[in-house]
Design a protein around this motif. Sequence first.
Motif, PDB file in Angstrom:
ATOM      1  N   GLN A 264       0.822  -1.202   0.000  1.00  8.32           N
ATOM      2  CA  GLN A 264       0.000   0.000   0.000  1.00  8.32           C
ATOM      3  C   GLN A 264       0.861   1.259   0.000  1.00  8.32           C
ATOM      4  O   GLN A 264       1.863   1.334   0.695  1.00  8.32           O
ATOM      5  CB  GLN A 264      -0.919   0.010   1.227  1.00  8.32           C
ATOM      6  N   ALA A 265       0.500   2.219  -0.793  1.00  6.47           N
ATOM      7  CA  ALA A 265       1.143   3.536  -0.871  1.00  6.47           C
ATOM      8  C   ALA A 265       2.527   3.505  -1.522  1.00  6.47           C
ATOM      9  O   ALA A 265       3.167   4.547  -1.647  1.00  6.47           O
ATOM     10  CB  ALA A 265       1.248   4.179   0.506  1.00  6.47           C
ATOM     11  N   ALA A 266       3.014   2.338  -1.942  1.00  4.72           N
ATOM     12  CA  ALA A 266       4.330   2.268  -2.586  1.00  4.72           C
ATOM     13  C   ALA A 266       4.274   2.895  -3.976  1.00  4.72           C
ATOM     14  O   ALA A 266       3.330   2.667  -4.738  1.00  4.72           O
ATOM     15  CB  ALA A 266       4.801   0.822  -2.678  1.00  4.72           C
ATOM     16  N   LYS A 267       5.276   3.696  -4.295  1.00  2.38           N
ATOM     17  CA  LYS A 267       5.391   4.302  -5.615  1.00  2.38           C
ATOM     18  C   LYS A 267       6.345   3.530  -6.523  1.00  2.38           C
ATOM     19  O   LYS A 267       6.432   3.797  -7.715  1.00  2.38           O
ATOM     20  CB  LYS A 267       5.895   5.741  -5.503  1.00  2.38           C
ATOM     21  N   GLY A 268       7.064   2.590  -5.919  1.00  2.00           N
ATOM     22  CA  GLY A 268       8.005   1.788  -6.683  1.00  2.00           C
ATOM     23  C   GLY A 268       8.452   0.588  -5.875  1.00  2.00           C
ATOM     24  O   GLY A 268       8.181   0.487  -4.667  1.00  2.00           O
ATOM     25  N   LEU A 269       9.124  -0.341  -6.554  1.00  2.00           N
ATOM     26  CA  LEU A 269       9.673  -1.532  -5.906  1.00  2.00           C
ATOM     27  C   LEU A 269      11.105  -1.717  -6.382  1.00  2.00           C
ATOM     28  O   LEU A 269      11.444  -1.381  -7.519  1.00  2.00           O
ATOM     29  CB  LEU A 269       8.855  -2.787  -6.248  1.00  2.00           C
ATOM     30  N   ALA A 270      11.950  -2.271  -5.497  1.00  2.00           N
ATOM     31  CA  ALA A 270      13.360  -2.458  -5.838  1.00  2.00           C
ATOM     32  C   ALA A 270      13.844  -3.808  -5.325  1.00  2.00           C
ATOM     33  O   ALA A 270      13.464  -4.245  -4.235  1.00  2.00           O
ATOM     34  CB  ALA A 270      14.197  -1.333  -5.241  1.00  2.00           C
ATOM     35  N   TRP A 271      14.697  -4.458  -6.137  1.00  2.00           N
ATOM     36  CA  TRP A 271      15.288  -5.740  -5.764  1.00  2.00           C
ATOM     37  C   TRP A 271      16.802  -5.655  -5.919  1.00  2.00           C
ATOM     38  O   TRP A 271      17.302  -5.128  -6.929  1.00  2.00           O
ATOM     39  CB  TRP A 271      14.797  -6.866  -6.678  1.00  2.00           C
ATOM     40  N   ARG A 272      17.524  -6.178  -4.950  1.00  2.00           N
ATOM     41  CA  ARG A 272      18.962  -6.364  -5.119  1.00  2.00           C
ATOM     42  C   ARG A 272      19.183  -7.524  -6.101  1.00  2.00           C
ATOM     43  O   ARG A 272      18.340  -8.420  -6.208  1.00  2.00           O
ATOM     44  CB  ARG A 272      19.624  -6.701  -3.790  1.00  2.00           C
ATOM     45  N   PRO A 273      20.320  -7.550  -6.807  1.00  2.00           N
ATOM     46  CA  PRO A 273      20.600  -8.682  -7.700  1.00  2.00           C
ATOM     47  C   PRO A 273      20.515 -10.031  -6.993  1.00  2.00           C
ATOM     48  O   PRO A 273      20.079 -11.016  -7.587  1.00  2.00           O
ATOM     49  CB  PRO A 273      22.034  -8.390  -8.178  1.00  2.00           C
ATOM     50  N   ARG A 274      20.895 -10.043  -5.712  1.00  2.00           N
ATOM     51  CA  ARG A 274      20.871 -11.299  -4.967  1.00  2.00           C
ATOM     52  C   ARG A 274      19.439 -11.793  -4.743  1.00  2.00           C
ATOM     53  O   ARG A 274      19.223 -12.978  -4.481  1.00  2.00           O
ATOM     54  CB  ARG A 274      21.566 -11.091  -3.616  1.00  2.00           C
ATOM     55  N   MET A 275      18.464 -10.908  -4.812  1.00  2.00           N
ATOM     56  CA  MET A 275      17.074 -11.275  -4.565  1.00  2.00           C
ATOM     57  C   MET A 275      16.399 -11.894  -5.785  1.00  2.00           C
ATOM     58  O   MET A 275      15.330 -12.497  -5.674  1.00  2.00           O
ATOM     59  CB  MET A 275      16.290 -10.029  -4.129  1.00  2.00           C
TER      60      MET A 275
END
Length: 341
Positions: A264-275
């Motif tokens: 909820q309310a997130a404007k973006g998502l991010a993943w590390r390469p390891r993820m």
Amino acid sequence: MSDRYLQLDKLTLAYGDTVAVKDLDLAIAKGELVALLGPSGCGKTTTMRSIAGLLGPASGRITLDGDDITRVSANKRNVGLVFQSYALFPHLTVYENVAFGLRLKGIGGKDLDAKVSAGIRSVDLSKFVDRKPAELSGGQQQRVALARSMVMEPKVLLLDEPLSNLDARLRLEMRAELQRVQKETGVTMIFVTHDQIEALALADRIVVMLNGGIEQIGTPEEIYNKPVSAFVADFVGFENVFALENGKLATSNSLVDLSGPAPQAAKGLAWRPRMVILGSGPFQGTVRGTSFAGDTREYLLDTPLGAIKAEVDAELPAHAIGATLAFDLPLAAAAPLSRYR
């Protein structure tokens, strides 16, 4: 402990008509070790120069230990500064370099010797008191510069890229040395760096700066694990960063469904390469590049989402350039971003 020992209020700094820092608010507690972190041109060195009194503000106020020092000259602020170049006098010994500022203050005799000797001992250079800078290693020169500032008993000690001139091994040693000296003396210390690893390893709090403003302030753990913007995420190693639109990943040419509801309310998502999960998942990509990194192997994939960076254990079977692989971006591993820009 005052949590507003050093305070910057609506500080605006400019070089001629060019504004470098605008309306900056920052409070630093007594005894804190704080990093100003960011890329070149973000305003971190300009902010430090203003605290030191080397650059007057266009507007705003600086207070230190309850006193307004906004217009106080640099030599009367009781603020120490360790330059990136160390700025040691090449013709003076370690002892005389450390004693220099004290002599200017009129301190001499036994008082001078006691202060200088204590300062040199604090950075473990007692065996080198008669050497000149050219006879010292880079790490030893850094410690002389640190001792020279510390003996002046500054209320705040500023360090400009303090470890950038050292090789990797010395950098590790000096990190430990800076932490030890800071904790033993309790001096409030602010250091400027563009190296996120250095900031994470040393600081009590990190101030991430961009375009003359603050993107995020937090502990190393908060900055590393919970970035609030796309810039901070990318800066601390979340190399797969996406905007969200209507609960979907926004790519350059489409919106892509997630495996579940977006936070909820997130404007973006991010993943590390390891993820990134390689070998299974709803997405496909082609290996464009691969590199061996000791314990891990890194891959760059061309995908419908754009370029994806992945990292896996090196002991797993390697994939050749041109191979087509399934992959997944697990929603549970993503860092939600409250800002995307």
